[in-house]
Design a protein around this motif. Structure first.
Motif, PDB file in Angstrom:
ATOM      1  N   THR A 227       0.840  -1.194   0.000  1.00  0.00           N
ATOM      2  CA  THR A 227       0.000   0.000   0.000  1.00  0.00           C
ATOM      3  C   THR A 227       0.871   1.238   0.000  1.00  0.00           C
ATOM      4  O   THR A 227       1.788   1.358   0.824  1.00  0.00           O
ATOM      5  N   ILE A 228       0.616   2.135  -0.939  1.00  0.00           N
ATOM      6  CA  ILE A 228       1.225   3.464  -0.924  1.00  0.00           C
ATOM      7  C   ILE A 228       0.244   4.398  -0.214  1.00  0.00           C
ATOM      8  O   ILE A 228      -0.912   4.525  -0.634  1.00  0.00           O
ATOM      9  N   VAL A 229       0.692   5.012   0.877  1.00  0.00           N
ATOM     10  CA  VAL A 229      -0.119   5.972   1.612  1.00  0.00           C
ATOM     11  C   VAL A 229       0.472   7.363   1.410  1.00  0.00           C
ATOM     12  O   VAL A 229       1.684   7.557   1.589  1.00  0.00           O
ATOM     13  N   VAL A 230      -0.361   8.312   1.014  1.00  0.00           N
ATOM     14  CA  VAL A 230       0.064   9.691   0.788  1.00  0.00           C
ATOM     15  C   VAL A 230      -0.796  10.606   1.647  1.00  0.00           C
ATOM     16  O   VAL A 230      -2.024  10.446   1.705  1.00  0.00           O
ATOM     17  N   VAL A 231      -0.153  11.570   2.317  1.00  0.00           N
ATOM     18  CA  VAL A 231      -0.878  12.570   3.097  1.00  0.00           C
ATOM     19  C   VAL A 231      -0.529  13.955   2.572  1.00  0.00           C
ATOM     20  O   VAL A 231       0.552  14.180   2.018  1.00  0.00           O
ATOM     21  N   TYR A 232      -1.450  14.879   2.753  1.00  0.00           N
ATOM     22  CA  TYR A 232      -1.236  16.248   2.292  1.00  0.00           C
ATOM     23  C   TYR A 232      -2.118  17.190   3.090  1.00  0.00           C
ATOM     24  O   TYR A 232      -3.116  16.776   3.714  1.00  0.00           O
ATOM     25  N   ALA A 233      -1.737  18.459   3.091  1.00  0.00           N
ATOM     26  CA  ALA A 233      -2.552  19.508   3.714  1.00  0.00           C
ATOM     27  C   ALA A 233      -3.279  20.262   2.612  1.00  0.00           C
ATOM     28  O   ALA A 233      -2.696  20.620   1.585  1.00  0.00           O
ATOM     29  N   SER A 234      -4.562  20.493   2.811  1.00  0.00           N
ATOM     30  CA  SER A 234      -5.376  21.252   1.873  1.00  0.00           C
ATOM     31  C   SER A 234      -5.581  22.653   2.443  1.00  0.00           C
ATOM     32  O   SER A 234      -6.202  22.822   3.494  1.00  0.00           O
ATOM     33  N   GLN A 240      -7.338  30.107   6.676  1.00  0.00           N
ATOM     34  CA  GLN A 240      -7.839  30.086   8.044  1.00  0.00           C
ATOM     35  C   GLN A 240      -8.250  28.686   8.500  1.00  0.00           C
ATOM     36  O   GLN A 240      -8.557  28.477   9.662  1.00  0.00           O
ATOM     37  N   ASN A 241      -8.252  27.738   7.582  1.00  0.00           N
ATOM     38  CA  ASN A 241      -8.634  26.380   7.944  1.00  0.00           C
ATOM     39  C   ASN A 241      -7.858  25.416   7.054  1.00  0.00           C
ATOM     40  O   ASN A 241      -8.215  25.191   5.906  1.00  0.00           O
ATOM     41  N   ILE A 242      -6.770  24.886   7.581  1.00  0.00           N
ATOM     42  CA  ILE A 242      -5.920  23.967   6.828  1.00  0.00           C
ATOM     43  C   ILE A 242      -6.230  22.554   7.307  1.00  0.00           C
ATOM     44  O   ILE A 242      -6.077  22.239   8.486  1.00  0.00           O
ATOM     45  N   ARG A 243      -6.657  21.691   6.396  1.00  0.00           N
ATOM     46  CA  ARG A 243      -7.071  20.340   6.757  1.00  0.00           C
ATOM     47  C   ARG A 243      -6.083  19.315   6.201  1.00  0.00           C
ATOM     48  O   ARG A 243      -5.495  19.520   5.141  1.00  0.00           O
ATOM     49  N   GLY A 267      -8.609  24.225  13.088  1.00  0.00           N
ATOM     50  CA  GLY A 267      -7.389  25.018  13.196  1.00  0.00           C
ATOM     51  C   GLY A 267      -6.520  24.939  11.962  1.00  0.00           C
ATOM     52  O   GLY A 267      -6.910  24.428  10.908  1.00  0.00           O
ATOM     53  N   LEU A 268      -5.292  25.457  12.115  1.00  0.00           N
ATOM     54  CA  LEU A 268      -4.302  25.437  11.055  1.00  0.00           C
ATOM     55  C   LEU A 268      -3.428  24.214  11.283  1.00  0.00           C
ATOM     56  O   LEU A 268      -2.444  24.257  12.018  1.00  0.00           O
ATOM     57  N   ASP A 269      -3.785  23.096  10.653  1.00  0.00           N
ATOM     58  CA  ASP A 269      -3.101  21.820  10.861  1.00  0.00           C
ATOM     59  C   ASP A 269      -2.295  21.488   9.612  1.00  0.00           C
ATOM     60  O   ASP A 269      -2.847  21.368   8.521  1.00  0.00           O
ATOM     61  N   THR A 270      -0.995  21.287   9.778  1.00  0.00           N
ATOM     62  CA  THR A 270      -0.160  21.053   8.607  1.00  0.00           C
ATOM     63  C   THR A 270       1.156  20.430   9.044  1.00  0.00           C
ATOM     64  O   THR A 270       1.355  20.114  10.211  1.00  0.00           O
ATOM     65  N   GLY A 271       2.068  20.253   8.086  1.00  0.00           N
ATOM     66  CA  GLY A 271       3.356  19.657   8.399  1.00  0.00           C
ATOM     67  C   GLY A 271       3.240  18.203   8.793  1.00  0.00           C
ATOM     68  O   GLY A 271       3.941  17.715   9.665  1.00  0.00           O
ATOM     69  N   VAL A 272       2.361  17.431   8.136  1.00  0.00           N
ATOM     70  CA  VAL A 272       2.083  16.059   8.514  1.00  0.00           C
ATOM     71  C   VAL A 272       3.232  15.141   8.090  1.00  0.00           C
ATOM     72  O   VAL A 272       3.888  15.357   7.070  1.00  0.00           O
ATOM     73  N   ALA A 273       3.498  14.107   8.904  1.00  0.00           N
ATOM     74  CA  ALA A 273       4.537  13.125   8.606  1.00  0.00           C
ATOM     75  C   ALA A 273       3.994  11.730   8.889  1.00  0.00           C
ATOM     76  O   ALA A 273       3.141  11.541   9.756  1.00  0.00           O
ATOM     77  N   LEU A 274       4.509  10.732   8.147  1.00  0.00           N
ATOM     78  CA  LEU A 274       4.017   9.357   8.201  1.00  0.00           C
ATOM     79  C   LEU A 274       5.111   8.389   8.602  1.00  0.00           C
ATOM     80  O   LEU A 274       6.277   8.569   8.273  1.00  0.00           O
ATOM     81  N   SER A 275       4.703   7.314   9.284  1.00  0.00           N
ATOM     82  CA  SER A 275       5.588   6.180   9.528  1.00  0.00           C
ATOM     83  C   SER A 275       4.709   4.978   9.832  1.00  0.00           C
ATOM     84  O   SER A 275       3.593   5.129  10.335  1.00  0.00           O
TER      85      SER A 275
END
Length: 415
Positions: A227-234, A240-243, A267-275
């Protein structure tokens, strides 16, 4: 026993340095000479103008042949040429990083056949599996041109058993991971490949690859199930609202699942990282404080126990972080002013038994308060580390990685 570690030094503006560290069981160790990982572009591939900036690399080792190193980074050689902006470049070494070759990923305006019609591509993440690799990145238009459209894309890099030249060729064209909609901009991505531990086997993948000089070849590969899992901030236009969203593919990008929202706050949620440890995927991200006062600077997490099919509720890992954030200075054109531009985003990894998360935090004032001025001593920064067992939910107390009492800055950690 020999341990081989590859390290890339990320630089906010400029080239990046590469070095290899080899440590033996006898405790002897040495650091080799730096090598310019930008390398050379062979004939038959677009080169652009020489001596332009390269930055923000992401590297992985070939799973089956660790002497082969695959990197991707932001390349600006075409900014004043036919591309017109930055685009992702691909770097390859077959000798432990001593020598390098490079070429651009497909999809830019340099190639009308594969162009996706976007102005720039950046922020690559490299992932590898037995027999191939993939590079996930963003591509869009600049804010001055509307700042919308584009999305997240993936370049597949199947391995070839050849003695000279590129050991991984590029698929002709990009695979769409997720396209932006409603004027949103997709940013701050991460990606991982998780082998299928419960039902091992192979998946047949057919693609057309570019061999240089306009020559192509259609190939079929049997790649391992996973499985390739990809995350991103929109990011919406008002910022004013980062998902944060997550999507997954079990056929190497032929299709991706409908995105699932990881962070459901306002809120302003970003900078996501995966493991991932086997089927358990940990999502770590930074929450920024906002004007409402309802959201503070904090580090949050979420866990999936089925490789991203479903994702549990988010939970705080470190609350009220005294984050080391450095905005762009207002007088950036003043040659007498120089400063880093960074945010306290997280980086996550694991050793099959524990997850580990790092971020940068300001040193507190003697009274324990968090100083907000960018350069006032003692508001310098330290790299913090916090760990959890393999469930990804039982996080301890953060500790400084390299504590020191004197003045100094540590930031932009990658683990």
């Amino acid at each position: 026993m020999t341990v081989f570690t590859v390290r890339c030094l990320r630089v906010a503006a400029g080239v990046f340095a590469y070095f290899a560290l080899i440590a033996s069981a006898s405790a002897d160790s040495f650091v080799g000479r730096n090598a310019n990982a930008t390398g050379i572009t062979p004939p038959g591939f677009y080169r652009g103008l020489p001596h332009y900036q390269d930055n923000e690399p992401s590297c992985k080792l070939n799973v089956l042949r660790p002497r082969n190193i695959i990197c991707a980074w932001d390349g600006y050689n075409g900014a004043d040429d036919v591309i017109g902006d930055a685009w992702v470049k691909l770097g390859f070494s077959s000798d432990n990083g001593r020598t390098w070759l490079n070429r651009y990923a497909t999809g830019s305006n340099a190639d009308p056949i594969t162009s996706i019609g976007q102005q720039f591509a950046a922020d690559p993440i490299t992932i590898c599996w037995a027999g191939g690799c993939g590079v996930v990145f963003i591509a869009s238009t600049r804010l001055g041109a509307g700042g919308s459209g584009g999305g997240v894309y993936m370049q597949l890099l199947p391995e070839f058993n050849i003695d000279a030249g590129f050991s991984h060729l590029s698929e002709q064209g990009l695979r769409e991971v997720q396209l932006a909609s409603g004027g949103n901009f997709l940013d701050k991505i991460d990606a991982i490949f998780i082998p299928n531990f419960d039902d091992p086997g192979t998946v047949e993948v057919t693609m057309t690859v570019e061999k240089g000089g306009g020559e192509t070849e259609t190939i079929t590969r049997q790649w391992p199930k996973g499985t390739i899992v990809v995350v991103y901030a929109s990011i919406n236009s008002s910022e004013q609202n980062i998902r944060i969203f997550s999507t997954r593919s079990e056929n190497f990008g032929l299709t991706f699942s409908p995105p699932k929202q990881v962070a459901t706050t306002t809120g302003l949620d970003t900078g996501v990282a995966l493991s991932a440890i086997r089927n358990t995927v940990f999502y770590g991200y930074r929450q920024f404080s906002d004007d409402s006062g309802g959201n503070t600077d904090a580090i949050y997490g979420a866990v999936s126990t089925n490789r991203g099919k479903t994702i549990g509720q988010t939970f705080p890992i470190v609350e009220n972080v005294c984050a080391f954030d450095q905005p762009t200075l207002p007088n950036a054109d003043n040659p007498d002013i120089a400063a880093s531009r960074t945010n306290a985003f997280v980086s996550v990894s694991n050793n099959d038994d524990f997850f580990a998360l790092t971020y940068s935090a300001r040193r507190l004032a003697p009274d324990g308060s968090c100083l907000s001025e960018p350069f006032d001593y003692p508001s310098d920064s330290r790299i913090m580390l916090v760990t959890s067992p393999a469930d990804g939910k039982s996080w301890g107390t953060p500790v400084p990685v390299a504590p020191r009492e004197d003045h100094g800055f540590q930031f932009m950690p990658t683990i």
